[in-house]
Design a protein around this motif. Structure first.
Motif, PDB file in Angstrom:
ATOM      1  N   LEU A 326       0.856  -1.188   0.000  1.00  0.00           N
ATOM      2  CA  LEU A 326       0.000   0.000   0.000  1.00  0.00           C
ATOM      3  C   LEU A 326       0.887   1.232   0.000  1.00  0.00           C
ATOM      4  O   LEU A 326       2.009   1.198   0.509  1.00  0.00           O
ATOM      5  CB  LEU A 326      -0.881   0.037   1.253  1.00  0.00           C
ATOM      6  N   LEU A 327       0.382   2.339  -0.544  1.00  0.00           N
ATOM      7  CA  LEU A 327       1.023   3.635  -0.375  1.00  0.00           C
ATOM      8  C   LEU A 327       0.229   4.413   0.659  1.00  0.00           C
ATOM      9  O   LEU A 327      -0.943   4.736   0.441  1.00  0.00           O
ATOM     10  CB  LEU A 327       1.074   4.391  -1.702  1.00  0.00           C
ATOM     11  N   LEU A 328       0.847   4.699   1.805  1.00  0.00           N
ATOM     12  CA  LEU A 328       0.186   5.475   2.854  1.00  0.00           C
ATOM     13  C   LEU A 328       0.219   6.957   2.516  1.00  0.00           C
ATOM     14  O   LEU A 328      -0.694   7.706   2.856  1.00  0.00           O
ATOM     15  CB  LEU A 328       0.866   5.214   4.195  1.00  0.00           C
ATOM     16  N   ASP A 329       1.295   7.392   1.889  1.00  0.00           N
ATOM     17  CA  ASP A 329       1.414   8.721   1.304  1.00  0.00           C
ATOM     18  C   ASP A 329       2.456   8.618   0.205  1.00  0.00           C
ATOM     19  O   ASP A 329       2.968   7.523  -0.070  1.00  0.00           O
ATOM     20  CB  ASP A 329       1.771   9.790   2.351  1.00  0.00           C
ATOM     21  N   GLU A 379      -5.590  -4.037   2.733  1.00  0.00           N
ATOM     22  CA  GLU A 379      -6.135  -2.803   2.162  1.00  0.00           C
ATOM     23  C   GLU A 379      -6.240  -1.730   3.238  1.00  0.00           C
ATOM     24  O   GLU A 379      -6.508  -2.034   4.405  1.00  0.00           O
ATOM     25  CB  GLU A 379      -7.521  -3.032   1.545  1.00  0.00           C
ATOM     26  N   LEU A 380      -6.040  -0.472   2.852  1.00  0.00           N
ATOM     27  CA  LEU A 380      -6.174   0.670   3.751  1.00  0.00           C
ATOM     28  C   LEU A 380      -7.589   1.218   3.649  1.00  0.00           C
ATOM     29  O   LEU A 380      -8.041   1.590   2.561  1.00  0.00           O
ATOM     30  CB  LEU A 380      -5.160   1.748   3.379  1.00  0.00           C
ATOM     31  N   LYS A 384      -7.447   2.611   9.126  1.00  0.00           N
ATOM     32  CA  LYS A 384      -7.207   1.222   9.500  1.00  0.00           C
ATOM     33  C   LYS A 384      -6.663   0.431   8.311  1.00  0.00           C
ATOM     34  O   LYS A 384      -7.037   0.692   7.156  1.00  0.00           O
ATOM     35  CB  LYS A 384      -8.493   0.551   9.993  1.00  0.00           C
ATOM     36  N   VAL A 385      -5.805  -0.519   8.598  1.00  0.00           N
ATOM     37  CA  VAL A 385      -5.335  -1.459   7.584  1.00  0.00           C
ATOM     38  C   VAL A 385      -6.023  -2.798   7.844  1.00  0.00           C
ATOM     39  O   VAL A 385      -5.854  -3.392   8.914  1.00  0.00           O
ATOM     40  CB  VAL A 385      -3.810  -1.631   7.636  1.00  0.00           C
ATOM     41  N   TYR A 386      -6.827  -3.230   6.888  1.00  0.00           N
ATOM     42  CA  TYR A 386      -7.545  -4.497   7.010  1.00  0.00           C
ATOM     43  C   TYR A 386      -6.729  -5.619   6.369  1.00  0.00           C
ATOM     44  O   TYR A 386      -6.111  -5.433   5.312  1.00  0.00           O
ATOM     45  CB  TYR A 386      -8.916  -4.413   6.334  1.00  0.00           C
ATOM     46  N   PHE A 405      -4.781  -0.293  13.410  1.00  0.00           N
ATOM     47  CA  PHE A 405      -4.684   1.126  13.074  1.00  0.00           C
ATOM     48  C   PHE A 405      -3.357   1.382  12.355  1.00  0.00           C
ATOM     49  O   PHE A 405      -2.312   0.895  12.762  1.00  0.00           O
ATOM     50  CB  PHE A 405      -4.801   1.988  14.329  1.00  0.00           C
ATOM     51  N   ALA A 406      -3.446   2.137  11.265  1.00  0.00           N
ATOM     52  CA  ALA A 406      -2.267   2.353  10.429  1.00  0.00           C
ATOM     53  C   ALA A 406      -1.116   2.994  11.191  1.00  0.00           C
ATOM     54  O   ALA A 406       0.044   2.706  10.938  1.00  0.00           O
ATOM     55  CB  ALA A 406      -2.645   3.209   9.214  1.00  0.00           C
ATOM     56  N   ASN A 407      -1.444   3.852  12.160  1.00  0.00           N
ATOM     57  CA  ASN A 407      -0.383   4.529  12.909  1.00  0.00           C
ATOM     58  C   ASN A 407       0.320   3.621  13.917  1.00  0.00           C
ATOM     59  O   ASN A 407       1.259   4.048  14.582  1.00  0.00           O
ATOM     60  CB  ASN A 407      -0.911   5.777  13.597  1.00  0.00           C
ATOM     61  N   ARG A 408      -0.146   2.373  14.021  1.00  0.00           N
ATOM     62  CA  ARG A 408       0.517   1.417  14.903  1.00  0.00           C
ATOM     63  C   ARG A 408       1.413   0.457  14.142  1.00  0.00           C
ATOM     64  O   ARG A 408       1.953  -0.486  14.722  1.00  0.00           O
ATOM     65  CB  ARG A 408      -0.530   0.626  15.716  1.00  0.00           C
ATOM     66  N   LEU A 409       1.541   0.690  12.874  1.00  0.00           N
ATOM     67  CA  LEU A 409       2.437  -0.124  12.058  1.00  0.00           C
ATOM     68  C   LEU A 409       3.629   0.718  11.616  1.00  0.00           C
ATOM     69  O   LEU A 409       3.541   1.939  11.520  1.00  0.00           O
ATOM     70  CB  LEU A 409       1.706  -0.663  10.821  1.00  0.00           C
TER      71      LEU A 409
END
Length: 409
Positions: A326-329, A379-380, A384-386, A405-409
Motif C-alpha cells: 500500500l502507499l500510505l502517502d 487494504e487501507l 485502519k489497515v484491514y 490502526f495504520a499509525n501502529r504499524l
C-alpha cells in the motif's frame, strides 16, 4: 550417579522450556495490535480477495460444498462490519487454485468479478469468465468471456481496477500461444490487457509482452499518466525478473525491467509482484532469489514507473514472498509478506519510506506454511489497515479478517 542423571534431565527440560517461552515471547512482542472482525465467510472457505476505493470495501472468497460444487461469494464492509454474504455465481467445472484466485472490483456502482472455468479435460486448460453487476442491478450477469481465442490452454492471474467512465482495466496471463499441434513448437505465455465496459463489452485488447512467466500473479495501478502493468517476465535465458509496461499518451511502452535481480530459474516460482500508486508516485514490491537467498524487495518511482529508485530489502529472515503493498502517502509504503521462522509461517508487515528507513516489522498472524494458506490480502480503509487470510487447520480452511490502526504499524 542416579542423582546426576536426574539433574541432567532437569537441565535439558528446563532449557527447552526456557527456549520455547523465549520464542513465544519474541513472537508476542512483535505481534501487531489486531482487532478481529467477524468473517462473513463460511466454515469451508478460502482464497480471500480485498478491494477498496472511495465508495466501497469488498471481500470476495470461495466456498466449497461437497466434492464438486464451488461458490463465489462476497460481502461489503459497512461501519466496520461485514454485511451478510451474497452469492455471485456457482459451478462444478471451475479451476480452483491456491495462487490463481478470483478478484472483485467496484467502479461508480458497477461491480466486476471473475472465475476460472475449465475448457477441456486437460488439467491446465481453463478460461477467464467475468461476472458483472451493473449499477442499480440486482442480478449478476455471469459467464462473460474475457477472451475468445477458444484454445484449451491456461488463462488467468487476473488484475481488475476501476478505470474511466465506470469501466474496468483488466490484465491477465494468456496461454493461447502455448497450444501446439503434433510436431509444432509450443509458444510462450503472454500478458494481455483490455477495458471492460459496464455492459460486459471488451475493448482495446492488447498484447503487452509475448513471453512471460507462466503462473505468477499480475498487478497493475492507475497513475496520472495512465495504467501500468507489472509482472514476472521471462527471457530466453530463463531470467525471471519483474518488468513493467506503461500506457503513455494512449500507447503502450516496451517492457522494461524494474530491477535486474538476474534470477535465473527454469520453473515458475508462483510468486507475483504487487503495486500501488498515488498520482505518479508508484511503488512495487516483489519476491526474488539473489545468491540462492530468498528476498522481498520494494522500489519507489515518482514518475509513474518510467524510472525507479534503488530497491530496498524488506524481508528479515527466510522470505516466502506472497507480497502485498500500500502507499500510505507519496513517500511511505506499507509492505506485507510471508516469512518462515522456526518452522512457522508468519504474515509480517512493515512501514518503509522512500529513503529506506523502516519501522519495526509487525507479525500480523501465524499461519500454515502450505500452499493451502494462499496469498494474504491487505487494504487501507480510512485510518485502519484491514487484513484477510486463509486459516488452515488440518483439512479445513476458513477466511479470517482483522484490522490494525495504520499509525501502529
Amino acid at each position: 550417579m542416579q542423582l546426576y542423571k536426574y539433574l541432567l534431565v532437569f537441565i535439558v527440560l528446563f532449557t527447552s522450556c526456557v527456549e520455547k517461552e523465549k520464542k513465544e515471547a519474541e513472537t508476542k512482542e512483535d505481534m501487531a495490535v489486531l482487532t478481529p472482525v467477524a468473517s462473513p465467510a463460511g466454515a469451508v472457505s478460502s482464497l480471500p480477495y480485498l478491494f477498496t476505493n472511495a465508495d466501497k470495501t469488498l471481500l470476495s472468497w470461495v466456498e466449497n460444498s461437497g466434492d464438486t460444487l464451488t461458490r463465489l461469494r462476497y460481502s461489503e464492509l459497512v461501519d466496520g462490519n461485514w454485511q451478510d454474504p451474497r452469492e455471485i455465481t456457482e459451478g462444478t467445472d471451475w479451476f480452483v487454485n491456491w495462487a490463481d484466485f478470483p478478484v472483485i472490483a467496484e467502479n461508480k456502482g458497477n461491480m466486476l468479478s471473475h472465475v476460472l472455468k475449465k475448457s477441456s479435460e486437460g488439467t491446465y486448460s481453463y478460461d477467464v469468465k467475468l461476472n458483472i453487476l451493473p449499477e442499480g442491478g440486482t442480478d449478476w450477469a455471469t459467464n462473460i468471456p474475457l477472451h475468445t481465442d477458444g484454445t484449451p490452454t491456461e488463462h488467468g492471474f487476473v488484475t481488475a481496477l476501476p478505470y474511466t467512465g465506470g469501466s474496468f482495466f483488466v490484465t491477465w496471463l494468456d496461454g493461447r500461444n502455448t497450444a501446439a499441434g503434433e510436431g509444432e513448437h509450443r509458444g510462450a505465455m503472454t500478458i494481455r490487457a483490455a477495458e471492460v465496459k459496464p455492459d460486459g463489452t471488451i475493448e482495446k485488447e492488447t498484447v503487452l509482452d509475448d513471453s512471460t512467466c507462466d503462473c505468477c500473479q499480475t498487478t497493475a495501478a492507475i497513475t496520472d499518466n495512465g495504467p501500468v502493468v507489472i509482472y514476472r517476465d521471462r527471457s530466453a535465458e530463463e531470467v525471471r525478473d519483474i518488468s513493467i509496461v506503461r500506457r503513455v499518451d494512449g500507447e503502450w511502452t516496451a517492457p522494461k525491467t524494474v530491477f535486474a535481480d538476474n534470477w535465473q530459474i527454469k520453473g515458475c516460482p508462483v510468486n507475483g509482484p504487487k503495486a500501488a500508486a498515488l498520482g505518479n508516485n508508484l511503488v512495487v514490491a516483489w519476491f526474488t532469489v539473489v545468491g540462492e537467498k530468498a528476498r522481498v524487495k520494494l522500489a519507489f518511482s515518482e514518475d509513474g514507473g518510467a524510472s525507479f529508485d534503488a530497491p530496498i530489502r524488506i524481508d528479515e529472515a527466510k522470505a516466502m514472498g506472497r507480497v502485498d503493498v500500500l502507499l500510505l502517502d507519496k513517500e511511505t509504503a506499507l509492505v506485507s509478506w510471508m516469512e518462515s521462522k522456526d518452522g512457522r509461517a508468519l504474515i509480517k508487515a512493515v512501514r518503509v519510506d522512500r529513503s529506506g528507513k523502516k519501522q519495526a516489522a509487525a507479525v500480523i498472524a501465524e499461519m500454515d506454511p502450505s500452499r493451502s494458506s494462499g496469498f494474504p490480502q491487505m487494504e487501507l480503509v480510512d485510518d485502519k489497515v484491514y487484513f484477510a487470510w486463509t486459516d488452515v487447520s488440518g483439512e479445513n480452511s476458513t477466511v479470517k479478517t482483522a484490522y490494525v490502526f495504520a499509525n501502529r504499524l
